[in-house]
Scaffold this active site. Sequence first.
Site, short mmCIF file in Angstrom:
data_model
loop_
_atom_site.label_atom_id
_atom_site.label_comp_id
_atom_site.label_asym_id
_atom_site.label_seq_id
_atom_site.Cartn_x
_atom_site.Cartn_y
_atom_site.Cartn_z
N GLU A 204 4.97 -4.63 11.80
CA GLU A 204 4.19 -3.53 11.46
C GLU A 204 2.88 -4.08 10.89
OE1 GLU A 204 3.74 -0.57 12.56
OE2 GLU A 204 5.65 0.15 12.99
N GLU B 154 7.83 2.19 14.33
CA GLU B 154 8.68 2.85 13.37
C GLU B 154 8.79 4.32 13.71
OE1 GLU B 154 7.19 0.86 9.64
OE2 GLU B 154 9.18 -0.02 9.52
N ASN C 60 0.80 -1.08 0.02
CA ASN C 60 0.18 0.03 0.04
C ASN C 60 0.79 1.08 0.01
OD1 ASN C 60 0.74 -0.65 2.60
ND2 ASN C 60 -1.07 0.19 3.54
N CYS D 110 -3.33 0.50 7.01
CA CYS D 110 -3.31 -0.44 8.07
C CYS D 110 -4.13 0.14 9.28
CB CYS D 110 -1.76 -0.82 8.45
SG CYS D 110 -0.82 0.69 8.63
#
Length: 485
Positions: A251, A459, A154, A285
């Site tokens: 993630e 992150e 994505n 997400c």
Amino acid sequence: MGYDTQPKASHFVDGQYIEDTSGAVMEVVYPATGAVIARLHEATPAIIEKAITSGRRAQAEWAGMMGVERGRILRRAADIMRERNYDLSVLETHDTGKPMSETLYVDATSGADALEYFGGLAGSLTGEHVPLGGDWGYTVREPLGLCVGLGAWNYPTQIACWKGAPALACGNAMIFKPSETTPLCALKVAEILHEAGLPAGLYNVIQGAGDVGRALVGDERVDKVSLTGSVPTGKRVYASAAEGMKHVTMELGGKSPLVVFEDADLDNAVGGAILGNFYSTGQVCSNGTRVFVHKSIKEAFLKRLAERLGSAKIGDPLDETVNFGPMVSSSQRDIVLDYIAKGKAEGARLVCGGSVIAGDGFYIQPTVFADVTDDMVIAREEIFGPVMAVLDFEDEADVIARANNTEYGLSAGVFTRDISRAHRVIGQLQAGSCFINSYNDAPVELPFGGSKLSGVGRENSKTAIEHYSQLKSVYVRMGDVEAPF
Ligand SMILES: NC(=O)c1ccc[n+]([C@@H]2O[C@H](COP(=O)([O-])OP(=O)(O)OC[C@H]3O[C@@H](n4cnc5c(N)ncnc54)[C@H](O)[C@@H]3O)[C@@H](O)[C@H]2O)c1
Ligand SMILES: NCCCC=O
């Protein structure tokens, strides 16, 4: 089409494009038309070996450089990325189908932000002096070694940079394997890094699907794995990494709650729900796909939402006035259509959308279901497409418990004008990345990541440094050693 999307070769290893045509062919499909826009080859064992050996060789020297020197290269890469923003955005649009009205402002831009931010931190990655009575100790922040990044489809440019920038700032090398669905953008990131002066071998990009990822994760010369992907893949990668006791960042997916209280600014709340469900055609997400709306404002919320969705401009993602593009692939669209059918079958009320848009490309209407209940499949599983589920609530404690009743914990949001309630509710929601009167902001300065099944580690921000480095402790005795015999 007039834009050359075929890269010079499939892989970028040891500072140059390389090819091995014995690898299986990968066709890259433009989601807006279904046309094949590039043909690449999956990495063979020989390509994987070259990526690993060149990465390890280059890393030793890179770790010995001064942090400011490493940082300068990253910041130069950020500048180049910004200068080429237009071309990179066109490529991102071809890779993913996301409209230019998004890619021009988000993808290479946030990649450049990461390179600039971690480039700025690289010179200050120090340890501590620890007084120990007459003795003392100190800590040294050291790189992990060779890191592997595995990307989802994505945000191909952003993911390549969010992983590469902190890894390189800390003195590591990285092998990045993009998603097999969107393999083009990461090659440009590698090109730019090397143009900015990155020594050969430090950022290698190799192509392939799960098999190539598995080979990288299982190699004993790899020290860390950072995955952006689904929970099932995360479980497999985490387990494989554990065999070698490797560091991980995960993630993963989510089914995040967005809670709209009765005192919320209605248009802002609708705007947040649109950003949290339909941006990137719903393929984000952290999306707040379970929208809990207070019963007293539910119908007003749905009316305003339907009005605003009616003005979405769906079409050619290269047209900069378009703000809703196709899904990434035909198979992802099928998955979403299957969920829409389940929503209808389970008795949710279809407020708008729900159908394929006829013609070329993988288009689907932005879809809203109301009267969704917690037990419905569309309220429990990650759909990863433009499908919003609106659920009713009346009581604050009850909505918090329901919002938390999920195995995921990536994001959560709240809309209210009551500042105490905003913080009280956010304080109880089980999620890593939260929003008050907003949704889906992800600046590089803030940690990003999930709790529960949604992930491990974070992150972005200074916190990411801890996930790409380790501390060495040194005890220094100033006097004689007293031994028992
Ligand atoms: N939390 C986040 O930051 C974030 C961001 C974007 C996407 N996502 C999640 O990603 C998912 C969608 O992306 P996707 O379909 O590309 O995910 P995916 O899990 O199918 O694939 C992710 C990557 O892992 C690789 N892979 C697959 N199996 C592997 C294995 N056994 N070993 C090593 N590598 C393997 C794939 O080739 C790909 O590069 C969604 O669940 C979404 O929520 C999470
Ligand atoms: N912009 C943040 C997106 C991360 C997940 O898809």
